[in-house]
Write an enzyme that holds these catalytic residues in place. Structure first.
Site, PDB file in Angstrom:
ATOM      1  N   ASN A 150      40.708  49.876  53.199  1.00  0.00           N
ATOM      2  CA  ASN A 150      42.803  49.930  53.403  1.00  0.00           C
ATOM      3  C   ASN A 150      42.571  51.334  52.300  1.00  0.00           C
ATOM      4  O   ASN A 150      41.753  51.093  51.243  1.00  0.00           O
ATOM      5  CB  ASN A 150      43.431  48.943  53.366  1.00  0.00           C
ATOM      6  N   CYS A 171      42.381  47.623  62.205  1.00  0.00           N
ATOM      7  CA  CYS A 171      42.911  46.539  61.207  1.00  0.00           C
ATOM      8  C   CYS A 171      43.139  45.586  61.845  1.00  0.00           C
ATOM      9  O   CYS A 171      42.584  44.960  63.512  1.00  0.00           O
ATOM     10  CB  CYS A 171      44.521  47.109  60.992  1.00  0.00           C
ATOM     11  N   TYR A 251      53.807  43.096  56.841  1.00  0.00           N
ATOM     12  CA  TYR A 251      53.694  43.911  56.046  1.00  0.00           C
ATOM     13  C   TYR A 251      55.614  44.619  55.864  1.00  0.00           C
ATOM     14  O   TYR A 251      55.514  45.018  55.104  1.00  0.00           O
ATOM     15  CB  TYR A 251      52.918  44.985  56.243  1.00  0.00           C
TER      16      TYR A 251
END
Length: 436
Positions: A150, A171, A251
């Site tokens: 990340n 991801c 997120y």
């Protein structure tokens, strides 16, 4: 290939590695890994040895003809590699603590992949990954680089802009969505299809089909949505979901529920329960388990780590590239016209058909008008931050922060940037070499 495939794992001492080993063992018949080399740095030597011994016990117990080697010499590991995966954290968990805590001092979200913390992680990480790419160009130019370090989208974009290596970013968020839906509807993941659109850690699911039937309308009334162990969960606003016509990535809580998440972070830090501190405790517990000479399988506790299923996604991608399966996976790839409001070289997160030649992005059927502006704004920040990471230009770094929706004051941002750069100075030679 008679001797099997050669896989090199950069950051092999990661707590995620046993999940990777489990995937290689399960898929050996169709993805025959002959040699697996786990690579780490001197600071990670003890963890590498602990995880490496567990990996060797797992392989021996499974009875597959795979050798597991450990090394601190990256260049020695790379020649002849078929796949290289990256799961590194430059600055280790201590740096994550800085990324989370310093922005909070300035009244801003502290998170390791988005906002100011995400930018600092990118500034530390991108030059290291590009150095790896240069070594791969020399030592294994035909290998695939699978990045799930990340911030994955930004790192992938930097690699694709500044290197010739074949690379894909991935991801665990999309695979987590499939697992949530599989459990919710009690069906195998193979009977589910999700349409993703956006950027890494900034995507929306615009359709969900179970056995060919769209479940999106009823799911838009399910305000809890899906989440992960490392992202605090708040109920979504139902009116927002109906207006979007899509389910946001967890997120997006940082954007849509900014005040609530900021307050939660501040309270957690005050109690010594920041995510970095929690992860450190989880890591310590996992490595104590890994040391047990009787342990010969991935422990269940690993799924408590926020990145659970990263490795499952990585093995699936390698398997599909090797076997030319043509299945659909959600990946970080260059835009190349898929989203007409972004540059072609921007990294986006969309469904792709995976072939031996690489992932082929599938044009999203729906891109809600309401999300285009946020995608464009965050992509502007990301592109500026990538340039800052490569050049060490403080002006570019501040400009990047100024364009991030989670940064609420350029004046405060400049002070914050100075403090964050100074704290990470040992890992940011590009910003300090000229001055010294």
């Amino acid at each position: 290939m008679t001797n099997g495939l050669k896989i090199v794992v950069i950051g092999g001492g990661s707590s995620y590695t046993p999940e990777l080993i489990e995937g290689f063992i399960r898929n050996y018949d169709t993805f025959p890994v002959g040699k697996l080399i786990l690579v780490d740095i001197e600071a990670g030597k003890e963890k590498l040895e602990t995880v490496g011994r567990l990996a060797q016990r797992m392989v021996a117990a499974a009875g597959v003809p795979m050798t597991v080697e450990l090394t601190l010499d990256r260049r020695a590991a790379l020649p002849g590699a078929d796949f290289v995966t990256t799961q590194m954290r430059v600055g280790l968990l201590e740096a994550r603590g800085w990324d989370e805590s310093i922005p909070l001092k300035y009244g801003m979200i502290g998170q390791e992949t988005t906002g100011p913390g995400g930018m600092l992680k990118a500034l530390r990480t991108i030059p290291v990954l590009l150095e790896l790419c240069r070594e791969m160009e020399e030592l294994c130019p035909d290998a695939w680089l699978l990045n799930f370090t990340n911030p994955a989208g930004m790192v992938t974009e930097a690699i694709q802009k500044y290197s010739k290596i074949r690379s894909v970013g991935l991801c665990n968020s999309p695979i987590a969505a499939y697992k949530w839906l599989s459990k919710l509807y009690d069906v195998p993941e193979s009977q589910i299809h999700c349409e993703f659109v956006g950027l890494n850690h900034l995507h929306w699911i615009t359709d969900i089909q179970v056995n060919g039937e769209s479940k999106l309308p009823e799911l838009l009334d399910n305000r809890s949505g899906y989440s992960a162990a490392n992202v605090p969960q708040f109920a979504w606003n139902g009116t927002l979901l109906q207006g979007l016509g899509a389910i946001p990535s967890y997120y997006l809580k940082y954007f849509y529920l900014h005040r609530e998440t900021l307050a939660e972070q501040e309270a957690a830090l005050a109690k010594g329960e920041s995510r970095a501190q929690t992860v450190q405790r989880l890591e310590d517990e996992l490595f104590e388990l890994y040391k047990d000479p009787e342990l010969k399988e991935k422990p269940k506790q690993l799924e408590q780590r926020g990145g659970a299923f990263y490795s499952e996604a990585a093995v699936r991608l390698m398997h599909s590239l090797y076997n030319d399966t043509g299945d659909i996976q959600t990946l970080n790839v260059s835009n190349n016209g898929m989203l007409d409001f972004l540059p072609d070289d921007a990294s986006i997160e969309v469904n792709c058909k995976v072939t031996a030649e690489g992932p082929i992005p599938q044009r999203p059927e729906v891109v809600p008008d309401a999300v285009k502006g946020l995608i464009r704004q965050v992509k502007t920040y990301e592109s500026l931050a990538i340039e800052a990471a490569v050049t060490g230009d403080r002006q570019k770094a501040l400009l990047a922060l100024a364009h991030h929706p989670l940064v609420n004051s350029v004046g405060a941002a400049e002070q914050m940037l100075d403090e964050m750069l100074e704290r990470s100075k040992a890992f940011l030679p590009q910003f300090f070499a000229a001055a010294e």
